[in-house]
Design an enzyme around this catalytic site. Structure first.
Site, PDB file in Angstrom:
ATOM      1  N   GLU A 197      -5.620 -11.071  -1.935  1.00  0.00           N
ATOM      2  CA  GLU A 197      -6.497 -11.018  -0.749  1.00  0.00           C
ATOM      3  C   GLU A 197      -7.959 -11.050  -1.174  1.00  0.00           C
ATOM      4  O   GLU A 197      -8.790 -10.305  -0.660  1.00  0.00           O
ATOM      5  CB  GLU A 197      -6.209  -9.732   0.053  1.00  0.00           C
ATOM      6  CG  GLU A 197      -4.749  -9.574   0.420  1.00  0.00           C
ATOM      7  CD  GLU A 197      -4.430  -8.309   1.210  1.00  0.00           C
ATOM      8  OE1 GLU A 197      -5.365  -7.637   1.677  1.00  0.00           O
ATOM      9  OE2 GLU A 197      -3.234  -8.001   1.352  1.00  0.00           O
ATOM     10  N   GLU A 201       0.795  -1.241   0.000  1.00  0.00           N
ATOM     11  CA  GLU A 201       0.000   0.000   0.000  1.00  0.00           C
ATOM     12  C   GLU A 201       0.825   1.288   0.000  1.00  0.00           C
ATOM     13  O   GLU A 201       0.629   2.157   0.857  1.00  0.00           O
ATOM     14  CB  GLU A 201      -0.997  -0.026   1.171  1.00  0.00           C
ATOM     15  CG  GLU A 201      -1.939  -1.207   1.057  1.00  0.00           C
ATOM     16  CD  GLU A 201      -3.039  -1.266   2.110  1.00  0.00           C
ATOM     17  OE1 GLU A 201      -3.293  -0.245   2.760  1.00  0.00           O
ATOM     18  OE2 GLU A 201      -3.663  -2.334   2.241  1.00  0.00           O
TER      19      GLU A 201
HETATM   20  O1  9MR Z   1      -7.423  -8.999   7.779  1.00  0.00           O
HETATM   21  C1  9MR Z   1      -6.502  -8.203   8.490  1.00  0.00           C
HETATM   22  C2  9MR Z   1      -7.106  -7.701   9.786  1.00  0.00           C
HETATM   23  O2  9MR Z   1      -7.364  -8.787  10.637  1.00  0.00           O
HETATM   24  C3  9MR Z   1      -6.166  -6.685  10.448  1.00  0.00           C
HETATM   25  O3  9MR Z   1      -6.814  -6.126  11.582  1.00  0.00           O
HETATM   26  C4  9MR Z   1      -5.780  -5.579   9.473  1.00  0.00           C
HETATM   27  C5  9MR Z   1      -4.765  -4.604  10.059  1.00  0.00           C
HETATM   28  O4  9MR Z   1      -3.448  -5.032   9.961  1.00  0.00           O
HETATM   29  O5  9MR Z   1      -5.235  -6.152   8.311  1.00  0.00           O
HETATM   30  C6  9MR Z   1      -6.109  -7.018   7.631  1.00  0.00           C
HETATM   31  O6  9MR Z   1      -5.459  -7.472   6.455  1.00  0.00           O
HETATM   32  C7  9MR Z   1      -5.102  -6.462   5.526  1.00  0.00           C
HETATM   33  C8  9MR Z   1      -3.872  -6.897   4.817  1.00  0.00           C
HETATM   34  O7  9MR Z   1      -2.847  -7.164   5.731  1.00  0.00           O
HETATM   35  C9  9MR Z   1      -3.409  -5.850   3.812  1.00  0.00           C
HETATM   36  N1  9MR Z   1      -4.474  -5.477   2.916  1.00  0.00           N
HETATM   37  C10 9MR Z   1      -5.744  -5.125   3.515  1.00  0.00           C
HETATM   38  C11 9MR Z   1      -6.186  -6.238   4.445  1.00  0.00           C
HETATM   39  C12 9MR Z   1      -7.533  -5.939   5.002  1.00  0.00           C
HETATM   40  O8  9MR Z   1      -7.444  -4.751   5.784  1.00  0.00           O
END
Ligand code: 9MR
Length: 380
Positions: free
Chosen positions: A275, A169
């Site tokens: 994802e 990101e």
């Molecule tokens: O699914 C993940 C969630 O449990 C966490 O709280 C969050 C914060 O780190 O991250 C989520 O996963 C993210 C991923 O690491 C990067 N892309 C977006 C995903 C959804 O927010």
């Protein structure tokens, strides 16, 4: 659960060779179910993955574990490899959850994704990172810490991680072209060049991935392409661009994904869908501050999701996999962001509701989206 499978899907299952069917442990009082295995149908091209929760050994039930091992040939730690989870206190690394994931993956003959070295979003790093005692750290110290973290993590798992999400990101399509965070404030906007070079030096064999959201959006896609080209021009190796693909019903992304894979291939980079999930409750109203108060009250499917909605969801998954299979030599992997709806982050983000975004429901039964994907993969 077998009653959810329509006649056409039953016929489809009968058409598959016995070797591509796997039995899932039955739920109490349900008959054992034979399911096609997506990982076998795809044959590694692309890899079919799932995000795995921290402490998966306790958090997943027997059925979810059976789905994880039989359906997927790649696993991504959903959270336990992020810096803030791994090293909340300076100097104290908690490698246990990753070690267990890597071991489990080995036993299941699955590849592991390293998610993620740097997550360029405020909040996704430990509190101490930018501090030096009572004052702010200087940029030299912050980079020293970044370097030490990357070396420690990549060296420990060298040879056991198939693909690293080196950076997550970074790009914005609007000014200044990148997401301004503590990382860019302390290290400058060119720190990704140093980061990718460092990663390539430590593990020359692992795939190096740049991962971002809404890559299917043409404006963002253009900005991401320009960013990755600039990394290449600076001498960085970028093997894969990861498109997170947090989609929702009604999204019409097939054409954009098709051109996205081709555009990335034209600069020598493969694509991954890192994802994937398809929200069944549109988030659009949430992003408008005026409609947000009404949006957050929505919880339309608290018990189960109607079949017509699941069919719309299957259409979105279908369009992703159609584009993937039409370009499969340039697609490394498709990873679902979870295993069943029970543990999906979509139940909590961006507001709390009962969501149904994945291929398997809360009782671990396959949904129309699962069958539609299996059908496309079986055509190869
Ligand atoms: O699914 C993940 C969630 O449990 C966490 O709280 C969050 C914060 O780190 O991250 C989520 O996963 C993210 C991923 O690491 C990067 N892309 C977006 C995903 C959804 O927010």
């Amino acid at each position: 659960m077998i009653k959810n499978i329509s006649t056409s899907r039953r016929t489809f299952l009968h058409g598959l060779s016995a070797s591509s069917l796997v039995a899932l442990a039955p739920r109490l009082s349900a008959a054992p179910m034979q399911l096609p295995a997506l990982r076998q149908l795809a044959g590694g091209h692309p890899l079919i993955g799932a995000a795995v929760p921290t402490h998966f050994d306790k958090r997943l039930n027997a059925q979810e574990k059976a789905i994880l091992s039989s359906q997927f040939d790649s696993v991504t730690p959903e959270n336990c490899m992020k810096w803030q989870s791994l090293c909340r206190k300076q100097g104290e690394y908690n490698f246990g959850p990753i070690d267990r994931l890597v071991e489990m993956a080995k036993a299941n003959k699955q590849k592991v994704v390293g998610h993620t070295l740097i997550f360029n979003r405020d909040g996704n790093y430990p509190d101490w990172l930018f501090r030096d005692g009572g004052k702010e750290a200087d940029s030299k110290l912050v980079w020293k810490r970044v370097e030490a973290h990357v070396v420690k993590l990549m060296t420990r798992y060298k040879g056991r991680i198939d693909s690293w999400d080196v950076l997550n990101e970074f790009v914005e399509s609007h000014d200044p072209g990148y997401r301004v965070t503590d990382f860019t404030r302390f290290l400058g906007k060119d720190y990704p060049v140093r980061l990718f070079k460092l990663a390539a030096e430590i593990d020359p064999k692992a795939k190096l991935t740049y991962n971002d959201f809404a890559v299917e959006n043409p404006k963002r896609q253009k900005a991401i392409l320009a960013f990755v080209r600039s990394l290449q021009d600076s001498g960085c190796r970028v093997d894969v661009i990861g498109s997170q693909s947090h989609l929702e019903i009604g999204d019409d992304v097939g054409k954009n994904i098709n051109s996205m894979i081709k555009n990335f291939a034209a600069i020598g980079v493969r694509s991954a869908f890192t994802e994937l999930d398809v929200d069944v409750i549109s988030r659009k109203l949430f992003w408008n501050p005026k409609t947000r108060p009404a949006a957050v009250l929505q919880n339309p499917y608290p018990v189960s999701c109607p079949d017509e909605v699941l069919q719309q969801q299957a259409k979105v998954y279908h369009s992703v996999f159609e584009a993937v299979m039409a370009n499969r030599k340039n697609v490394d992997r498709v990873t679902m962001w979870g295993i069943t709806d029970r543990n999906s982050w979509l139940n909590n983000w961006p507001w709390k509701r009962v969501n149904h975004g994945l291929l398997f429901d809360r009782a671990s039964a396959p949904k129309p989206a699962f069958h539609s994907i299996a059908k496309i993969l079986a055509r190869r």
